[in-house]
Structure formats: structure tokens, C-alpha cells
Scaffold this motif. Structure first.
Motif, PDB file in Angstrom:
ATOM      1  N   ILE A   1       9.280  -6.995  -1.995  1.00  0.00           N
ATOM      2  CA  ILE A   1       8.370  -5.960  -1.517  1.00  0.00           C
ATOM      3  C   ILE A   1       7.779  -6.464  -0.214  1.00  0.00           C
ATOM      4  O   ILE A   1       7.212  -7.559  -0.161  1.00  0.00           O
ATOM      5  CB  ILE A   1       7.247  -5.686  -2.532  1.00  0.00           C
ATOM      6  N   GLN A   2       7.904  -5.694   0.849  1.00  0.00           N
ATOM      7  CA  GLN A   2       7.356  -6.084   2.157  1.00  0.00           C
ATOM      8  C   GLN A   2       6.029  -5.374   2.374  1.00  0.00           C
ATOM      9  O   GLN A   2       5.900  -4.175   2.110  1.00  0.00           O
ATOM     10  CB  GLN A   2       8.341  -5.711   3.254  1.00  0.00           C
TER      11      GLN A   2
ATOM     12  N   ILE B   1      -0.472  -1.758   3.258  1.00  0.00           N
ATOM     13  CA  ILE B   1       0.442  -0.815   2.619  1.00  0.00           C
ATOM     14  C   ILE B   1       1.776  -1.502   2.376  1.00  0.00           C
ATOM     15  O   ILE B   1       2.079  -2.555   2.943  1.00  0.00           O
ATOM     16  CB  ILE B   1       0.665   0.449   3.477  1.00  0.00           C
ATOM     17  N   ILE B   2       2.580  -0.904   1.520  1.00  0.00           N
ATOM     18  CA  ILE B   2       3.964  -1.338   1.356  1.00  0.00           C
ATOM     19  C   ILE B   2       4.741  -0.804   2.544  1.00  0.00           C
ATOM     20  O   ILE B   2       4.802   0.399   2.769  1.00  0.00           O
ATOM     21  CB  ILE B   2       4.561  -0.818   0.040  1.00  0.00           C
ATOM     22  N   SER B   3       5.316  -1.707   3.322  1.00  0.00           N
ATOM     23  CA  SER B   3       6.044  -1.273   4.516  1.00  0.00           C
ATOM     24  C   SER B   3       7.547  -1.199   4.303  1.00  0.00           C
ATOM     25  O   SER B   3       8.258  -0.629   5.124  1.00  0.00           O
ATOM     26  CB  SER B   3       5.731  -2.212   5.689  1.00  0.00           C
ATOM     27  N   ALA B   4       8.055  -1.795   3.219  1.00  0.00           N
ATOM     28  CA  ALA B   4       9.482  -1.699   2.899  1.00  0.00           C
ATOM     29  C   ALA B   4       9.693  -2.184   1.474  1.00  0.00           C
ATOM     30  O   ALA B   4       8.888  -2.949   0.928  1.00  0.00           O
ATOM     31  CB  ALA B   4      10.337  -2.522   3.872  1.00  0.00           C
TER      32      ALA B   4
ATOM     33  N   GLU C   1       8.322   1.927  -9.401  1.00  0.00           N
ATOM     34  CA  GLU C   1       7.942   3.238  -8.868  1.00  0.00           C
ATOM     35  C   GLU C   1       7.135   3.153  -7.579  1.00  0.00           C
ATOM     36  O   GLU C   1       6.754   4.176  -7.020  1.00  0.00           O
ATOM     37  CB  GLU C   1       7.142   4.015  -9.922  1.00  0.00           C
ATOM     38  N   ALA C   2       6.852   1.958  -7.111  1.00  0.00           N
ATOM     39  CA  ALA C   2       6.118   1.823  -5.853  1.00  0.00           C
ATOM     40  C   ALA C   2       6.913   2.440  -4.713  1.00  0.00           C
ATOM     41  O   ALA C   2       8.148   2.405  -4.706  1.00  0.00           O
ATOM     42  CB  ALA C   2       5.839   0.345  -5.563  1.00  0.00           C
ATOM     43  N   GLN C   3       6.211   2.984  -3.738  1.00  0.00           N
ATOM     44  CA  GLN C   3       6.847   3.652  -2.611  1.00  0.00           C
ATOM     45  C   GLN C   3       6.318   3.098  -1.296  1.00  0.00           C
ATOM     46  O   GLN C   3       5.191   2.587  -1.230  1.00  0.00           O
ATOM     47  CB  GLN C   3       6.591   5.171  -2.667  1.00  0.00           C
ATOM     48  N   VAL C   4       7.142   3.203  -0.279  1.00  0.00           N
ATOM     49  CA  VAL C   4       6.715   2.799   1.055  1.00  0.00           C
ATOM     50  C   VAL C   4       5.529   3.669   1.470  1.00  0.00           C
ATOM     51  O   VAL C   4       5.578   4.893   1.376  1.00  0.00           O
ATOM     52  CB  VAL C   4       7.868   2.939   2.065  1.00  0.00           C
ATOM     53  N   GLY C   5       4.464   3.024   1.908  1.00  0.00           N
ATOM     54  CA  GLY C   5       3.246   3.736   2.274  1.00  0.00           C
ATOM     55  C   GLY C   5       2.147   3.622   1.245  1.00  0.00           C
ATOM     56  O   GLY C   5       0.992   3.952   1.539  1.00  0.00           O
ATOM     57  N   ASP C   6       2.464   3.154   0.023  1.00  0.00           N
ATOM     58  CA  ASP C   6       1.430   2.981  -1.002  1.00  0.00           C
ATOM     59  C   ASP C   6       0.443   1.894  -0.572  1.00  0.00           C
ATOM     60  O   ASP C   6       0.823   0.865  -0.008  1.00  0.00           O
ATOM     61  CB  ASP C   6       2.063   2.573  -2.338  1.00  0.00           C
ATOM     62  N   LEU C   7      -0.817   2.116  -0.878  1.00  0.00           N
ATOM     63  CA  LEU C   7      -1.846   1.109  -0.626  1.00  0.00           C
ATOM     64  C   LEU C   7      -1.707  -0.035  -1.627  1.00  0.00           C
ATOM     65  O   LEU C   7      -1.456   0.191  -2.819  1.00  0.00           O
ATOM     66  CB  LEU C   7      -3.237   1.725  -0.744  1.00  0.00           C
TER      67      LEU C   7
END
Length: 471
Positions: free
Chosen positions: A206-207, A187-190, A163-169
């Protein structure tokens, strides 16, 4: 003050005239809204990560690995009986994460690969010898076990929901040198980055832009709930420093590896699609009426495999797996590989302009024909080479294309004529002296009955190469 006296009765009148049921319905969506939100003011920006670190850091450990290496001396001195081989100890440092309270730890395979002595240092500086339960080079994950008796160690829960999203800390936590932990934020960038340094599709990373310091390989990538969403693996940096693009192995794959090791498994069984796929280019997308070039185009089907039984056909495009969009074939391979044998996966497929859903049962690739691994010896071009029968199981184990055709696969090279002849691991022996080679038995039969002159045809990198030898 007068303005407030006029305003209050007006607000009260609106409240009295409003529908109570409508008011409660308007409030319900607010209770189920996602908690993700951008910082709204300077006070929010100054909020500390300390609660997350306090929860996660005790489960992050330092890992040191040592191995004994024999170093050959100069051949010139060996001719005179001098310069015996010297032995030296090589070591490596990395990080790990405690994922079970009885001492099960996840780390990167490259941290412990070849290690003959592995030591784990906990956050409180206590050290324990570690046993390697499982090593999986394709995912670059390894599972260790330390004996802590009846003590229950702090753990990081694995979040495999995806459920992680791009932009999450996120926070990257490691213990790189055994002198103290490091914590960096970003943050998650990709998501679902399938570009692997080794060209393998075993992972969809996870990038993150959180700095991964040297020695942080195997450390934790945690979200703001303090859950393990990934294991830090490597960083791409032009400067060679910790500043760059970091990549972490997702929690879903981490959990699969841990479950396999905890269940006593020595090898990770990855389900396969049973189909050969290719990327959807812009030209292919236009010909199929697609607005976006994405997904995996089915080029070939393995007879009787999972794809065939699910009803997939050549020219189908796999767009989603269990509702998650697939950008390319590597994403599909990872989605299948991170599932468990026996699971039913829902494939979203585009066929002749129509969307349909197919149910595919996740299954391990078949080991047919049987492996039959042998070392070839004698006066022949394959002397010193280790060969196996090529099957979907062997191809998956070595990261090869199971649709390469029949033949015998070279897996290792030892001392002998084969090394001098230029054979390499990964070569597929297709023909010898004009005869097709479909099995190891075929190859052994030919090399034991022939001598002197040899014509060998192999497949290397998708190209056929024919060479003549004299032994």
C-alpha cells in the motif's frame, strides 16, 4: 411569504400524485451507497481524527532490540598478540502493533533481526521482554509475544478484505523513540505496488503519502474505521527525511503471518503458481489483441504443478485472481503467496482471444529433490561452501527462479578455498570437470575422488561462467 404559500401546495400535490412504491425504491440505493465521499465544505475539512486515534493508539507499541557484536581489532596489532576483539552492543528502535489481546505483536523483521534482547514498551510506558515467535525476512514481518498474564491488552483488528481504495484517508501511527507516539495523516496514493527495494515479489505494498517518521517501521497504517490495513515498512525519500513515498505491508499478508505464528509455525508456507510468467509488453499485448498491456504471460508450466492441474497453458495471460486485476507477474505471485494452502483461487485468463475462468488449488512448492544441505570440505574449489539441492521449495524460500534448471545451489560461504575462489551465495553449480551436477550427492562424489585440477561451471544471474582452479 406569498411565494412560499404557492410553492407548498404545489409540492404537496406532487407528493400526493407520486407512486409510493417508486418512492421507496428510489430510497433503497441511497442506504447502500458507499460512505466514501470527498469533504464538501470547510466544516467537514475541520473534522478531527481524534476518535480514530483514540481507538487505535493504545495498541501501538515501541520496540527496542539489542545485540552483542564482536568487533575485530586492527590486524597489525594482532600480529604482535595485541588488540583482542572488542565487544559492543548495537541497538535498534521501531514500532509494533498488538494484534491479539494475549500479547501477540506484529512488527517489521528488520526492527528485531539479530536481536538477542527485545523489549516492548506499551502505550502506558510499561515494559515487557518479548519472545520472537516467527521472523519472515521476505515479507519483512516478525511476530513477537509478551507475557501479560491474564490481562487483556487493547488490539487493532486486522482488515484483510482488500477493500481500501486510492484516495482513502489513512493515519500512520508509531512509537519511534519510546518517548511518545506520532500520528500523521495522508491518503492511499496507490495499491499493489510490487516494486521492492530488494527486488522481491513477496509483497504488493500500500503506497501512502502519510509521513512515516524515523523509527515508525512496524507501526500501524489505519483507516477511518480504526482498523489495521497495513504495517508501515519503509519510505523512499531523496532528502532522507520522513517526507516521501511510504509503503505498508497489506493486512492480508499481515494476517497470514500472524495466523502462522499463532498456530506454532516457524516458517511461512507460500503457495506457488507452478508456472513461469513474464510481463505483458506493449508489443505482446498488440499481438494478442489486448488494448492494455497488463497481466502475466505464461511462458512455462511445471509438470504436475498447480498451474498444470488447473489447465493453464503456455501463452495464456492471467488477467485476474479472484476478480482482482493483475498488473504484472509480481502481482500474481503476491496473490498466490498471500493465500492459504488448500484455497481455491479463480484465475481470469485470456486464451486465443477468449476469456475463461480456471480454478487453481493453492499448494506449497514441492521439496523435490530433498534438500540434503551439506558443508563441503577438503582440497577442492567448494571448500567452506554450504550447498543444497535446488527444488521449487528451496527456490521459493530464497526468492529464486525454480525454472533455473538442475544443479546444486550455494547458500552460505564460510572460510575456505571457495571464498577465495570467488563463489557467492546464489550461485548454481552446473558442471564439474565436464560432469553434470544434478544433486549434492553428485558434487560430493566428484570432489572426493578428484584432486589438483578443476574446471567448474556455475550459473550466476542467468549467465553461465566457467573457470579453472588448482588446489
Amino acid at each position: 411569504m406569498r411565494a412560499y404559500r404557492v410553492l407548498i401546495p404545489f409540492v404537496a400535490l406532487l407528493a400526493a400524485c407520486s407512486d409510493p412504491s417508486a418512492k421507496s425504491k428510489a430510497q433503497i440505493p441511497q442506504l447502500v451507497q458507499p460512505t466514501r465521499a470527498a469533504p464538501g465544505d470547510s466544516m467537514t475539512m475541520k473534522m478531527s481524527f481524534a476518535p480514530v486515534v483514540k481507538r487505535a493508539a493504545p495498541a501501538v507499541v515501541n520496540i527496542s532490540s539489542k545485540r552483542l557484536v564482536r568487533q575485530q581489532s586492527d590486524p597489525f596489532w594482532q600480529m604482535f598478540g595485541m588488540g583482542a576483539p572488542r565487544e559492543r552492543i548495537e541497538g535498534s528502535l521501531g514500532s509494533g502493533v498488538i494484534v491479539r489481546s494475549d500479547g501477540v505483536i506484529i512488527t517489521n523483521n528488520h526492527v528485531v533481526q539479530g536481536g538477542q534482547e527485545i523489549t516492548v514498551a506499551l502505550a502506558d510506558r510499561r515494559e515487557f521482554p518479548a519472545k520472537l515467535l516467527l521472523a519472515d525476512p521476505r515479507t519483512d514481518l516478525a511476530v513477537l509475544k509478551i507475557d501479560v498474564g491474564s490481562e487483556r491488552l487493547p488490539v487493532l483488528p486486522i482488515d484483510d478484505t482488500g477493500e481500501a481504495q486510492v484516495g482513502d484517508l489513512v493515519l500512520a501511527i508509531g512509537d519511534p523513540f519510546g518517548v511518545g507516539q506520532t500520528v500523521t495523516n495522508g491518503i492511499i496514493s496507490a495499491l499493489n505496488r510490487t516494486a521492492d527495494p530488494n527486488g522481491d515479489a513477496a509483497n504488493a505494498y500500500i503506497q501512502t503519502d502519510a509521513a512515516i517518521n524515523p523509527g515508525n517501521s512496524g507501526g500501524a497504517l489505519v483507516d477511518m474505521d480504526g482498523d489495521l490495513i497495513g504495517v508501515n515498512s519503509f519510505i523512499l525519500s531523496r532528502s532522507g527525511s520522513s517526507s516521501g513515498v511510504g509503503f505498508a505491508i497489506p493486512g492480508a499478508m499481515v494476517k497470514r503471518i500472524v495466523e502462522t505464528a499463532a498456530g506454532g509455525g516457524q516458517v511461512v508456507v507460500r503457495p506457488w503458481l507452478g508456472a513461469r510468467t513474464q510481463p505483458v509488453s506493449g508489443e505482446i499485448a498488440r499481438s494478442l489483441g489486448m488494448t492494455i498491456p497488463s497481466g502475466a504471460l505464461v511462458a512455462d508450466i511445471w509438470p504436475g504443478g498447480p498451474a498444470a492441474r488447473a489447465g493453464l497453458k503456455p501463452e495464456d495471460v492471467i488477467l485476474t485472481v479472484d476478480g482482482k486485476p493483475m498488473a504484472d507477474p509480481a502481482g500474481v505471485s503476491y496473490a498466490l503467496g498471500s493465500s492459504r494452502p488448500g484455497e481455491i483461487l479463480k484465475l481470469g485468463v485470456l486464451r486465443d482471444g477468449a476469456n475463461l475462468t480456471l480454478n487453481l488449488k493453492a499448494e506449497a512448492p514441492p521439496a523435490t529433490p530433498a534438500r540434503d544441505e551439506r558443508v563441503i570440505a577438503g582440497r577442492n574449489p567448494f571448500d567452506g561452501a554450504t550447498v543444497v539441492n535446488l527444488s521449487p521449495a528451496v527456490a521459493d524460500e530464497l526468492g529464486l527462479d525454480p525454472f533455473s534448471g538442475k544443479g546444486v545451489l550455494v547458500t552460505k560461504m564460510g572460510r575456505g578455498f571457495a571464498m577465495n575462489a570467488g563463489l557467492r551465495p546464489g550461485d548454481i553449480v552446473r558442471r564439474v570437470n565436464g560432469r553434470d551436477i544434478n544433486s549434492v550427492r553428485d558434487l560430493v562424489g566428484i570432489v572426493s575422488s578428484n584432486g589438483g585440477q578443476w574446471q567448474v561451471t556455475i550459473v550466476r544471474g542467468g549467465q553461465e561462467i566457467t573457470a579453472n582452479f588448482r588446489t
